[in-house]
Design a protein around this motif. Structure first.
Motif, short mmCIF file in Angstrom:
data_model
loop_
_atom_site.label_atom_id
_atom_site.label_comp_id
_atom_site.label_asym_id
_atom_site.label_seq_id
_atom_site.Cartn_x
_atom_site.Cartn_y
_atom_site.Cartn_z
N VAL A 53 0.68 -1.28 -0.01
CA VAL A 53 -0.74 -0.25 0.17
C VAL A 53 0.69 1.13 0.08
N GLY A 54 0.55 1.73 -1.20
CA GLY A 54 2.07 3.02 -1.39
C GLY A 54 2.96 2.93 -0.83
N GLY A 55 3.55 1.50 -1.73
CA GLY A 55 4.43 1.58 -2.07
C GLY A 55 5.26 0.07 -1.01
N GLU A 56 4.82 0.42 0.09
CA GLU A 56 5.08 -0.25 1.29
C GLU A 56 4.61 -1.94 1.55
N MET A 57 4.84 -2.86 1.53
CA MET A 57 4.10 -4.02 2.26
C MET A 57 3.77 -3.89 3.85
N LEU A 58 2.52 -4.58 3.99
CA LEU A 58 1.61 -3.91 4.82
C LEU A 58 2.02 -4.21 6.24
N ILE A 59 3.46 -5.33 6.10
CA ILE A 59 3.60 -5.84 7.82
C ILE A 59 4.75 -4.59 8.17
N ASP A 60 5.80 -3.84 6.42
CA ASP A 60 6.93 -3.42 7.05
C ASP A 60 6.17 -2.57 7.60
N ARG A 61 5.02 -1.91 7.07
CA ARG A 61 4.85 -0.90 7.80
C ARG A 61 4.45 -0.69 8.87
N LEU A 62 4.08 -1.58 9.32
CA LEU A 62 3.34 -1.71 10.95
C LEU A 62 4.52 -1.22 11.90
N ILE A 63 5.39 -2.34 11.03
CA ILE A 63 6.64 -2.00 11.65
C ILE A 63 7.44 -0.84 11.95
N ARG A 64 7.61 -0.67 10.59
CA ARG A 64 7.83 0.93 11.17
C ARG A 64 7.76 1.88 11.65
N VAL A 65 5.56 1.61 12.00
CA VAL A 65 4.98 2.53 12.86
C VAL A 65 4.97 2.01 14.36
N PHE A 66 5.79 0.62 14.49
CA PHE A 66 6.06 0.99 16.00
C PHE A 66 6.93 1.65 16.71
N MET A 67 7.98 1.03 15.44
CA MET A 67 9.19 1.25 16.32
C MET A 67 9.89 2.93 15.90
N ASP A 68 8.79 3.36 15.27
CA ASP A 68 8.66 5.19 15.47
C ASP A 68 7.79 5.85 16.75
N ALA B 131 -7.28 2.50 0.54
CA ALA B 131 -6.28 2.71 1.55
C ALA B 131 -5.35 3.88 0.98
N GLU B 132 -5.05 3.71 -0.32
CA GLU B 132 -3.86 4.71 -0.52
C GLU B 132 -4.51 6.18 -1.15
N CYS B 133 -5.68 6.53 -1.34
CA CYS B 133 -6.55 7.34 -1.33
C CYS B 133 -6.89 8.24 0.24
N PHE B 134 -6.67 7.33 1.43
CA PHE B 134 -6.72 7.66 2.53
C PHE B 134 -5.50 8.44 3.47
N LEU B 135 -4.20 6.87 2.93
CA LEU B 135 -2.46 7.74 3.48
C LEU B 135 -2.94 9.34 2.94
N ARG B 136 -3.05 9.18 1.50
CA ARG B 136 -2.68 10.53 0.97
C ARG B 136 -3.72 11.65 1.31
N GLY B 137 -4.83 11.71 1.88
CA GLY B 137 -5.01 12.52 2.97
C GLY B 137 -6.41 12.97 2.17
N GLU B 138 -7.02 11.86 0.77
CA GLU B 138 -8.23 11.96 0.31
C GLU B 138 -9.01 11.60 0.92
N ARG B 139 -10.12 11.84 0.50
CA ARG B 139 -11.37 11.53 1.21
C ARG B 139 -12.16 10.68 -0.04
#
Length: 238
Positions: free
Chosen positions: A28-43, A230-238
């Motif tokens: 989603v948005g060029g990032e694997m779902l599992i990698d996104r969560l891991i990155r956010v959690f590390m942050d 999901a990609e639209c949502f994360l870009r701030g679109e509705r």
């Protein structure tokens, strides 16, 4: 604080709709779902990240192995097929009994800034003994089988419901809990319960004090069309 990810579902609907990658590796948005969560959690100051994937997801297991062996993420993972997400949480619970944790499923999509505020709020609630759990909820209802969440004006959770005449919130699938919740989970397993919603109901029945935290939107990736949504949502679109 620890974080946990349930990545053990089969993602059969995605496969039927032509998505070849197993759900945790869907981008989603060029990032694997599992990698996104891991990155956010590390942050958000993860002391440890615990993950479960099923035995059929050999590519996911290999990906987790690579992350663990690289040593940059404090990752523990188990490869096991389970009958429900609640049973997956039970498999992870071996690592979750010593400090507060936040658990999500791998396809949970939220705005990162909102999640960061949520995580900090949960830490404060635990430190001040305000609540035993802080559950992510949303008033955006786009789920095939939503779990409705009853709350007071002060956002204390009063119950979890399959149906609701005047819904205000549904569960966002984001669970901030203290180790106290593991005893409830164990009792659920022992009496043969299944499904996360029944575990949440048991938390209320056992007298744990749960608070709700509102997210603007929380999306799940169940269908191929959900990826673009999901990609639209994360870009701030509705």
């Amino acid at each position: 604080m620890k974080y946990a990810i349930i990545a053990a579902g089969e993602g059969s609907r995605l496969v039927q709709e032509g998505v070849a990658a197993p759900k945790p590796l869907v981008k989603v948005g060029g990032e694997m779902l599992i990698d996104r969560l891991i990155r956010v959690f590390m942050d958000n100051n993860a002391s440890e990240i615990c993950v479960i994937c099923n035995e059929q997801m050999t590519a996911v297991a290999e990906h987790l192995k690579e992350i663990a062996e690289a040593g940059r993420v404090p990752l523990k993972y188990v490869v096991k097929s389970t009958p429900s997400s609640m049973h997956s949480m039970w498999e992870l619970s071996r690592w979750l009994g010593d400090e507060p944790f936040i658990l999500t499923t791998v396809d949970t999509i939220f705005r990162e800034k909102e999640f960061g505020t949520y995580a900090k709020t949960f830490e404060l609630y635990v430190a001040d003994n305000v609540a035993d759990g802080l559950m992510g909820v949303t008033d955006y209802i786009d789920d095939e089988k939503p779990l409705y969440v009853g709350t007071t004006e002060g956002m204390d959770i009063t119950g979890f419901y399959d149906t609701c005449e005047n819904p205000k919130f549904i569960s966002g699938g984001i669970y901030g809990l203290t180790p106290k919740s593991i005893d409830t989970l164990r009792r659920c397993i022992e009496r043969g319960d299944s499904r996360m919603r029944n575990f949440q109901r048991a938390l209320v029945s056992d007298g744990l004090k749960l608070k709700a935290y509102g997210f603007s939107k929380v999306l799940d990736i169940d269908h191929a069309s959900d990826i673009e949504k999901a990609e639209c949502f994360l870009r701030g679109e509705r």
